[in-house]
Motif scaffolding. Structure first.
Motif, PDB file in Angstrom:
ATOM      1  N   PRO A  34       0.869  -1.471  -0.003  1.00 48.31           N
ATOM      2  CA  PRO A  34      -0.040   0.084   0.000  1.00 48.31           C
ATOM      3  C   PRO A  34       0.887   1.163  -0.002  1.00 48.31           C
ATOM      4  N   ASN A  35       2.071   1.115   0.071  1.00 50.60           N
ATOM      5  CA  ASN A  35       2.959   2.153   0.024  1.00 50.60           C
ATOM      6  C   ASN A  35       3.396   2.719  -1.290  1.00 50.60           C
ATOM      7  N   ILE A  36       2.673   2.179  -2.348  1.00 59.57           N
ATOM      8  CA  ILE A  36       3.110   2.498  -3.715  1.00 59.57           C
ATOM      9  C   ILE A  36       1.983   3.635  -4.139  1.00 59.57           C
ATOM     10  N   GLU A  70      -5.032   3.486   3.893  1.00 59.29           N
ATOM     11  CA  GLU A  70      -4.473   2.392   5.210  1.00 59.29           C
ATOM     12  C   GLU A  70      -3.210   2.946   5.313  1.00 59.29           C
ATOM     13  N   TRP A  71      -2.212   3.032   4.290  1.00 59.07           N
ATOM     14  CA  TRP A  71      -1.008   3.200   4.664  1.00 59.07           C
ATOM     15  C   TRP A  71      -0.696   4.578   5.418  1.00 59.07           C
ATOM     16  N   MET A  72      -1.360   5.612   4.676  1.00 56.66           N
ATOM     17  CA  MET A  72      -1.314   6.949   5.541  1.00 56.66           C
ATOM     18  C   MET A  72      -1.646   6.689   6.984  1.00 56.66           C
ATOM     19  N   ASP A  83      11.892   7.250  10.174  1.00 57.53           N
ATOM     20  CA  ASP A  83      10.816   7.108  10.891  1.00 57.53           C
ATOM     21  C   ASP A  83       9.836   6.333  10.022  1.00 57.53           C
ATOM     22  N   ARG A  84       9.694   6.676   8.903  1.00 57.80           N
ATOM     23  CA  ARG A  84       8.500   6.223   8.202  1.00 57.80           C
ATOM     24  C   ARG A  84       9.026   4.686   7.399  1.00 57.80           C
ATOM     25  N   CYS A  85      10.292   4.496   7.078  1.00 60.94           N
ATOM     26  CA  CYS A  85      10.459   3.356   6.403  1.00 60.94           C
ATOM     27  C   CYS A  85      10.384   2.085   7.415  1.00 60.94           C
ATOM     28  N   PRO A  86      10.808   2.064   8.612  1.00 64.78           N
ATOM     29  CA  PRO A  86      10.685   0.789   9.504  1.00 64.78           C
ATOM     30  C   PRO A  86       9.102   0.618   9.852  1.00 64.78           C
ATOM     31  N   LYS A  87       8.278   1.759   9.854  1.00 62.03           N
ATOM     32  CA  LYS A  87       6.669   1.445  10.040  1.00 62.03           C
ATOM     33  C   LYS A  87       6.315   0.761   8.763  1.00 62.03           C
ATOM     34  N   CYS A  88       6.772   1.427   7.707  1.00 60.58           N
ATOM     35  CA  CYS A  88       6.454   0.623   6.315  1.00 60.58           C
ATOM     36  C   CYS A  88       6.776  -0.752   6.236  1.00 60.58           C
ATOM     37  N   TYR A  89       7.944  -1.173   6.526  1.00 57.94           N
ATOM     38  CA  TYR A  89       8.324  -2.584   6.555  1.00 57.94           C
ATOM     39  C   TYR A  89       7.512  -3.375   7.481  1.00 57.94           C
ATOM     40  N   ARG A  90       7.094  -2.801   8.563  1.00 53.32           N
ATOM     41  CA  ARG A  90       6.651  -3.583   9.491  1.00 53.32           C
ATOM     42  C   ARG A  90       4.970  -3.869   9.242  1.00 53.32           C
ATOM     43  N   MET A  91       4.451  -2.901   8.327  1.00 51.37           N
ATOM     44  CA  MET A  91       3.178  -3.090   7.979  1.00 51.37           C
ATOM     45  C   MET A  91       3.000  -4.120   7.033  1.00 51.37           C
ATOM     46  N   ARG A  92       3.970  -4.205   6.100  1.00 51.40           N
ATOM     47  CA  ARG A  92       3.916  -5.218   5.070  1.00 51.40           C
ATOM     48  C   ARG A  92       4.307  -6.731   5.491  1.00 51.40           C
ATOM     49  N   LEU A  93       5.426  -6.553   6.471  1.00 49.80           N
ATOM     50  CA  LEU A  93       5.798  -7.599   6.890  1.00 49.80           C
ATOM     51  C   LEU A  93       4.842  -8.475   7.712  1.00 49.80           C
ATOM     52  N   TYR A 117      18.829  -0.052  -1.787  1.00 51.44           N
ATOM     53  CA  TYR A 117      18.454   1.320  -1.348  1.00 51.44           C
ATOM     54  C   TYR A 117      17.619   1.158   0.061  1.00 51.44           C
ATOM     55  N   GLN A 118      17.464  -0.069   0.272  1.00 50.25           N
ATOM     56  CA  GLN A 118      16.493   0.046   1.682  1.00 50.25           C
ATOM     57  C   GLN A 118      17.493   0.009   2.732  1.00 50.25           C
ATOM     58  N   GLN A 119      16.732   0.131   3.990  1.00 46.56           N
ATOM     59  CA  GLN A 119      17.502   0.000   5.196  1.00 46.56           C
ATOM     60  C   GLN A 119      17.498  -1.755   5.568  1.00 46.56           C
ATOM     61  N   TYR A 164      11.790   5.181  -8.156  1.00 46.86           N
ATOM     62  CA  TYR A 164      11.831   5.548  -6.767  1.00 46.86           C
ATOM     63  C   TYR A 164      11.149   4.301  -5.780  1.00 46.86           C
ATOM     64  N   CYS A 165      11.305   4.484  -4.900  1.00 48.81           N
ATOM     65  CA  CYS A 165      10.950   3.462  -3.879  1.00 48.81           C
ATOM     66  C   CYS A 165       9.509   2.851  -3.916  1.00 48.81           C
ATOM     67  N   GLY A 166       8.528   4.213  -3.795  1.00 49.99           N
ATOM     68  CA  GLY A 166       7.017   3.729  -3.652  1.00 49.99           C
ATOM     69  C   GLY A 166       6.199   5.064  -3.282  1.00 49.99           C
ATOM     70  N   CYS A 167       6.703   5.417  -1.906  1.00 46.38           N
ATOM     71  CA  CYS A 167       5.678   6.507  -1.382  1.00 46.38           C
ATOM     72  C   CYS A 167       5.832   7.900  -2.068  1.00 46.38           C
ATOM     73  N   ILE A 168       4.971   8.674  -1.889  1.00 48.82           N
ATOM     74  CA  ILE A 168       5.269   9.965  -2.491  1.00 48.82           C
ATOM     75  C   ILE A 168       6.312  10.802  -1.763  1.00 48.82           C
ATOM     76  N   PHE A 169       6.828  10.362  -0.478  1.00 46.20           N
ATOM     77  CA  PHE A 169       8.006  10.943   0.118  1.00 46.20           C
ATOM     78  C   PHE A 169       9.208  10.619  -0.946  1.00 46.20           C
ATOM     79  N   SER A 170       9.415   9.203  -1.077  1.00 45.74           N
ATOM     80  CA  SER A 170      10.359   8.755  -1.952  1.00 45.74           C
ATOM     81  C   SER A 170      10.615   9.328  -3.518  1.00 45.74           C
ATOM     82  N   GLU A 171       9.374   9.623  -3.981  1.00 49.26           N
ATOM     83  CA  GLU A 171       9.398  10.154  -5.075  1.00 49.26           C
ATOM     84  C   GLU A 171       9.997  11.594  -5.063  1.00 49.26           C
TER      85      GLU A 171
HETATM   86  S1  SF4 Z   1      10.662   5.064   1.191  1.00 47.42           S
HETATM   87 FE1  SF4 Z   1       9.922   3.103   0.531  1.00 47.42          FE
HETATM   88  S2  SF4 Z   1      10.049   1.648   2.433  1.00 47.42           S
HETATM   89 FE2  SF4 Z   1      10.364   4.010   3.081  1.00 47.42          FE
HETATM   90  S3  SF4 Z   1       8.236   4.685   3.497  1.00 47.42           S
HETATM   91 FE3  SF4 Z   1       8.529   4.959   1.298  1.00 47.42          FE
HETATM   92  S4  SF4 Z   1       7.742   3.411   0.442  1.00 47.42           S
HETATM   93 FE4  SF4 Z   1       8.190   2.653   2.547  1.00 47.42          FE
END
Ligand code: SF4
Length: 194
Positions: A34-36, A70-72, A83-93, A117-119, A164-171
């Motif tokens: 849901p992060n894309i 849901e992701w937001m 802050d956000r990436c560990p939460k994002c990993y946790r949500m998906r895992l 590119y991931q943590q 880019y990774c997926g979320c609007i921040f990473s974009e």
């Molecule tokens: S950069 Fe990637 S892993 Fe981090 S919050 Fe955005 S989509 Fe999730």
């Protein structure tokens, strides 16, 4: 071992899949991302994985509803990557572990472990924590060793490789190339377009 492999996108699935198959494992894929964002990007990545699944005869369980809200909700005010990436990993895992337990799998893993590119260490830590909570094994392997091989496979296949990774921040971070400044701009409400 019955392994449920969370798949973040088609290109990242290629090396882990071939690696696991070389070891005689036949994972089942699980798409829950849901992060894309935005929606058209989400659709492109779903289609890229459909191509991979067809080409490599891979069974995939799909959670292919667009999960922006849901992701937001889970992210809250977490804007910065640390802050956000560990939460994002946790949500998906967590979703993957739940699906694995419900489906009678022995373990779960993720193609997130492929990306340079991931943590990576955070993914491993979150994966182990989630596994302990759900009482199932987390299959860990540093798939980054196959980074170049995976890219070559994706090129040969001609599938879409996202920038880019997926979320609007990473974009934004990808295109603005000012990741260190973005958090400050967002916090001050003085960011681009404000
Ligand atoms: S950069 Fe990637 S892993 Fe981090 S919050 Fe955005 S989509 Fe999730």
């Amino acid at each position: 071992m019955r392994l449920l492999l969370h798949i973040c996108c088609g290109p990242c699935s290629l090396y882990p899949l071939s690696r696991l198959r070389r070891d005689g494992l036949e994972p089942v894929g699980y798409f829950f991302n849901p992060n894309i964002h935005p929606y058209m990007e989400f659709e492109r990545r779903v289609n890229a994985l459909r191509e991979v699944a067809k080409e490599f005869d891979l069974l995939v369980k799909w959670q292919a509803d667009y999960g922006l809200r849901e992701w937001m909700d889970v992210m809250g005010t977490a804007c910065l990557p640390e802050d956000r990436c560990p939460k994002c990993y946790r949500m998906r895992l967590e979703a993957t572990a739940r699906e694995a337990v419900d489906g009678g799998f022995d373990a779960f893993s993720s193609t997130l472990l492929y990306s340079r590119y991931q943590q990576h260490d955070k993914i491993r830590k979150v994966g182990k924590e989630v596994a302990s909570r759900f009482k199932i094994d987390f299959f860990y392997e540093d798939f980054r060793k196959g980074w170049v091989e995976g890219i070559e496979m994706a090129r040969e296949l001609g599938i879409y490789r996202q920038p880019y990774c997926g979320c609007i921040f990473s974009e934004a971070e990808r295109y603005l190339k000012r990741a260190h400044r973005l958090g400050n701009l967002l916090r001050s409400g003085d960011g681009p377009g404000a």
